[in-house]
Write an enzyme that holds these catalytic residues in place. Structure first.
Site, PDB file in Angstrom:
ATOM      1  N   ASP A 497      -0.780  14.457   5.714  1.00 41.59           N
ATOM      2  CA  ASP A 497      -1.480  13.096   5.692  1.00 41.59           C
ATOM      3  C   ASP A 497      -0.896  12.061   4.569  1.00 41.59           C
ATOM      4  O   ASP A 497      -0.923  12.703   3.339  1.00 41.59           O
ATOM      5  CB  ASP A 497      -3.214  12.996   5.287  1.00 41.59           C
ATOM      6  CG  ASP A 497      -3.706  12.027   5.174  1.00 41.59           C
ATOM      7  OD1 ASP A 497      -3.316  10.708   5.332  1.00 41.59           O
ATOM      8  OD2 ASP A 497      -5.011  11.997   5.123  1.00 41.59           O
ATOM      9  N   SER A 576       9.071  -1.795   7.906  1.00 42.78           N
ATOM     10  CA  SER A 576       8.094  -3.005   7.542  1.00 42.78           C
ATOM     11  C   SER A 576       7.730  -3.609   8.867  1.00 42.78           C
ATOM     12  O   SER A 576       7.602  -3.002   9.964  1.00 42.78           O
ATOM     13  CB  SER A 576       8.648  -3.936   6.496  1.00 42.78           C
ATOM     14  OG  SER A 576       7.911  -4.846   6.069  1.00 42.78           O
ATOM     15  N   TYR A 590      -3.630  -5.499   8.692  1.00 41.50           N
ATOM     16  CA  TYR A 590      -2.296  -5.002   9.179  1.00 41.50           C
ATOM     17  C   TYR A 590      -1.301  -5.897   8.160  1.00 41.50           C
ATOM     18  O   TYR A 590      -0.437  -5.367   7.328  1.00 41.50           O
ATOM     19  CB  TYR A 590      -1.799  -5.043  10.375  1.00 41.50           C
ATOM     20  CG  TYR A 590      -0.470  -4.707  10.751  1.00 41.50           C
ATOM     21  CD1 TYR A 590      -0.294  -3.216  10.986  1.00 41.50           C
ATOM     22  CD2 TYR A 590       0.703  -5.498  11.015  1.00 41.50           C
ATOM     23  CE1 TYR A 590       0.877  -2.697  11.171  1.00 41.50           C
ATOM     24  CE2 TYR A 590       1.648  -5.003  11.318  1.00 41.50           C
ATOM     25  CZ  TYR A 590       2.165  -3.717  11.644  1.00 41.50           C
ATOM     26  OH  TYR A 590       3.178  -3.038  11.765  1.00 41.50           O
ATOM     27  N   LYS A 594       1.029  -4.323   5.001  1.00 46.57           N
ATOM     28  CA  LYS A 594       2.488  -4.590   5.224  1.00 46.57           C
ATOM     29  C   LYS A 594       3.228  -5.346   4.205  1.00 46.57           C
ATOM     30  O   LYS A 594       4.445  -4.941   3.717  1.00 46.57           O
ATOM     31  CB  LYS A 594       3.129  -4.787   6.721  1.00 46.57           C
ATOM     32  CG  LYS A 594       2.634  -3.822   7.691  1.00 46.57           C
ATOM     33  CD  LYS A 594       3.721  -2.693   7.675  1.00 46.57           C
ATOM     34  CE  LYS A 594       3.711  -1.560   8.832  1.00 46.57           C
ATOM     35  NZ  LYS A 594       4.566  -0.646   8.619  1.00 46.57           N
TER      36      LYS A 594
END
Ligand SMILES: [Zn+2]
Length: 702
Positions: A497, A576, A590, A594
């Site tokens: 993880d 990316s 998101y 990012k």
């Protein structure tokens, strides 16, 4: 060794290969029995043959020798692994007093009966000269325990009896073939020949006899050795130096340091790195802590043909200190001492022999590490594994040989001849390596389409690849996909993880124990969540930040100590997103995560340049994957996008294709190609972002 000959199994082989003579099918059967026993032969060692009368194309009968092809593994040999050679012209070569290597090779090639057969074994002439129909040859551990003794022959005669001829070491080729034939002609009653420091040849008129004689004599040797060694132990345990507290962590750190210390620039200026293979068990650990451990490392190979696998000497490491700077110092010094001695021996040998040879790299292939075991190196993973296997057997034989008597090494001169024998070097097949050979790449979040595309391209470029994910089923799917296409020994999969720093650290430790270290890191794990800010659940936001930002940070941070210990630079290529420059509504979690990961990567570029580590980013857009391995992102985002635009799945792909300047559909392989571009260091670039989106002006990097 177990006598495994089974008449029923033998019959199955003649049925399995109806198109070849039954004698050759039986040859395949007993060759595999031999190849399947690692105490007899290892990885392409040993060879076997059968002589047959075959009708040629004009209907004339001729005698043909079918002998194992050079480097073919007996354990899995097929009839096509044997080379058919015209026997009459080869037998006449015994009249010669001297046969240069090139001419021997030429003779073996021009007398092949099939143009496309592999190169014959370097021991083919011996098989041709001896008249017996079946000949089996191994480098059996227990035979070598007896031949590699100071008093040598006395033990052998006593152990094996009068039907075995014993001859001193002779180099394979004409001298050995003639030597063995002469002994046979002196006494045609013999059933076997033992060549000191090399191995045993047994023969007979049928496959079963030759094989059973092998079993009989190897078992005689074993019984004799065990009897002589009974109650005698070799080795005095060291009183200094405790074994490492956490052997896994110590081994990982050592592997990284050793990979760094042994990496070198080849004559084309390319940095060559090694893969590492570790072997540890109680016996190896115990031997590594003997006072005699260093002598065991310096007493040479069991047989000269092992030199291309392990080199003649090993390096000894007295212990693994807790402190990294000390560890690097110790490893560096051990490697320096080793390479200096190698270079000196090389100069000495070429001077004494009055010859010229191009020196091979002087780096050790085997380390005996106190408290740990054996650490072996190879340019390919297969080579590293072979070196480790050979080293393990070598150590066992030396311990036994020393318990029953005193281990007697082979002369440096013989070993040098074999190491620099062009026919022996040929077994390693040195074609120019692919660009990323020797490197270890780790891809996080590899259970989806982009991970698969990146792994595929890195494997095609020669790298070993570790795919990782938290989803076992997806990871397995990607693994089987890759394993069908590429050498599975270059693919490892690991569940961990990325949001848990300790788990990442432990995973990287495991990777170092399996492969040696890490050179290319591809943080790719990512999740998405679609919601406008007013509807965005703070816990969901945390989750996205945790995987996309923290996961990237954790992977980069955990890789830094490894890059430092290796000292050979490296590449981090962060996956990316086009959203960093061109975000979309309802995609805040998101895009923000990012963007933050993008920024931390640029900081890494600033901080890691001094280590020679480059950090670059790839910005893909609209990578859908295929039915078998779809993009997880698009599985999540796709339905909503289709609904809002009134499109079906095909229509959605077409929509994104039409959206970019080049009107192309972006694939996971495109992303993989970009990763390979950075990993091969084709340009001196760090901190850069490469869009993989077909051209979207709003997402141009700036
Ligand atoms: Zn041999």
């Amino acid at each position: 060794m177990k006598n495994s000959f089974d008449p029923k199994e033998a019959k199955k082989f003649t049925a399995r290969y109806p198109d070849v003579p039954p004698e050759l099918a039986l040859r395949v059967y007993t060759s595999r029995l031999i190849g399947g026993d690692p105490s007899l032969v290892l990885h392409g060692g040993g060879n076997t043959s059968v002589k047959l009368r075959i009708k040629n194309i004009v209907g004339e009968y001729q005698e043909v020798l079918f002998v194992k092809g050079s480097g073919v593994d007996l354990a899995a040999i097929e009839p096509s692994g044997f080379v058919g050679l015209e026997l009459d012209p080869l037998r006449k070569l015994r009249k010669l007093s001297h046969l240069p290597d090139e001419e021997m090779e030429n003779q073996l090639q021009i007398h092949k009966i099939y143009f496309s057969s592999p190169d014959p074994s370097v021991e083919a002439l011996l098989h041709a000269f001896l008249p017996s129909r079946y000949i089996d040859h191994t480098h059996a551990d227990f035979i070598l325990t007896l031949t590699n003794q100071r008093p040598g022959e006395n033990f052998l005669k006593e152990a094996l009896g009068s039907r075995v001829a014993i001859i001193p070491y002779l180099r394979p080729g004409l001298p050995l073939a003639k030597g063995v034939l002469e002994r046979y002609e002196e006494n045609p009653e013999i059933e076997a020949v033992v060549v000191v420091h090399h191995g045993i040849f047994t023969f007979g008129e049928d496959a079963k006899t030759a094989y059973e004689r092998m079993a009989q004599y190897v078992n005689k040797a074993e019984a004799y050795v065990r009897e002589k060694a009974r109650g005698k132990a070799f080795g005095i345990a060291r009183t200094d130096g405790a074994p490492p507290k956490d052997p896994g962590a110590a081994m990982a750190r050592f592997d990284q340091a050793v990979r760094g210390a042994c990496a070198f620039r080849d004559k084309d200026g390319r940095l060559r790195r090694f893969y590492v293979e570790v072997r540890h068990n109680d016996e190896l650990r115990e031997a590594s802590l003997f006072r005699e451990a260093r002598d065991l490392c310096l007493s040479g190979v069991l047989g000269p043909d092992h030199v291309i696998r392990t080199k003649n000497h090993w390096a000894y490491i007295e212990g693994i200190p807790e402190e990294d700077s000390k560890l690097q110092q110790i490893v560096k010094e051990a490697v320096e001492i080793y390479t200096k001695a190698y270079d000196q021996n090389f100069s000495e040998q070429v001077r004494v022999k009055g010859i010229e040879r191009e020196k091979l790299d002087p780096y050790p292939r085997v380390f005996l590490v106190a408290g740990v075991g054996i650490v072996a190196l190879g340019f390919t993973r297969k080579e590293a594994r072979i070196a480790a296997d050979v080293a393990e057997h070598t150590l066992q034989v030396k311990l036994l040989a020393n318990a029953m008597g005193e281990y007697g090494p082979i002369s440096e001169s013989h070993v040098f001849d074999m190491e620099y024998w062009p026919l022996q070097q040929k077994k390693l097949g040195r074609t120019p390596p692919p660009p990323l050979r020797g490197q270890v790449a780790v891809i996080t979040g590899a259970g989806g389409a982009i991970g698969l595309g990146i792994a595929d391209r890195l494997l095609a470029a020669g790298s070993a690849v570790v795919i990782s994910d938290i989803d076992e089923a997806n990871l397995q799917k990607v693994y089987s996909h890759l394993a069908k296409k590429y050498d599975a020994s270059l693919i490892e999969s690991l569940l961990f993880d990325v949001t848990d720093y300790q788990a990442v650290e432990k995973a990287f430790q495991e990777i170092s124990c399996r492969l040696g270290g890490l050179d290319i890191l591809v943080p790719n794990a990512g999740v998405a969540h679609v919601a406008r800010i007013e509807d965005l659940d703070p816990e969901k936001f945390d989750r996205v930040i945790s995987v996309n930002l923290k996961g990237t940070f954790n992977a980069i941070k955990a890789a830094i100590p490894i890059f430092k210990r290796q000292g050979t630079g490296g590449n981090i290529i962060v996956v990316s997103s086009k959203n960093v420059f061109d975000p979309g509504a309802a995609f805040g979690a998101y895009s923000a995560s990012k963007a933050a990961a993008h920024q931390i990567s640029k900081i890494a570029a600033l901080e890691l340049a001094e280590l020679g580590v480059r950090v670059n980013l790839v910005n893909p857009d609209a990578v859908f994957g295929n039915e078998e391995v779809p993009s997880k992102l698009w599985e999540l985002v796709g339905p909503e996008r289709m609904k809002s635009r009134g499109l079906d799945p095909k229509g959605l792909r077409e929509y994104y294709r039409q959206r970019n300047l080049l009107k192309v559909q972006v694939t996971a392989e495109h992303v993989g190609n970009a990763v390979v571009f950075f990993a091969t260091e084709a340009t001196p670039t760090t901190g850069a972002t490469l869009p993989i989106d077909g051209g979207i002006s709003a997402a141009f990097p700036r």
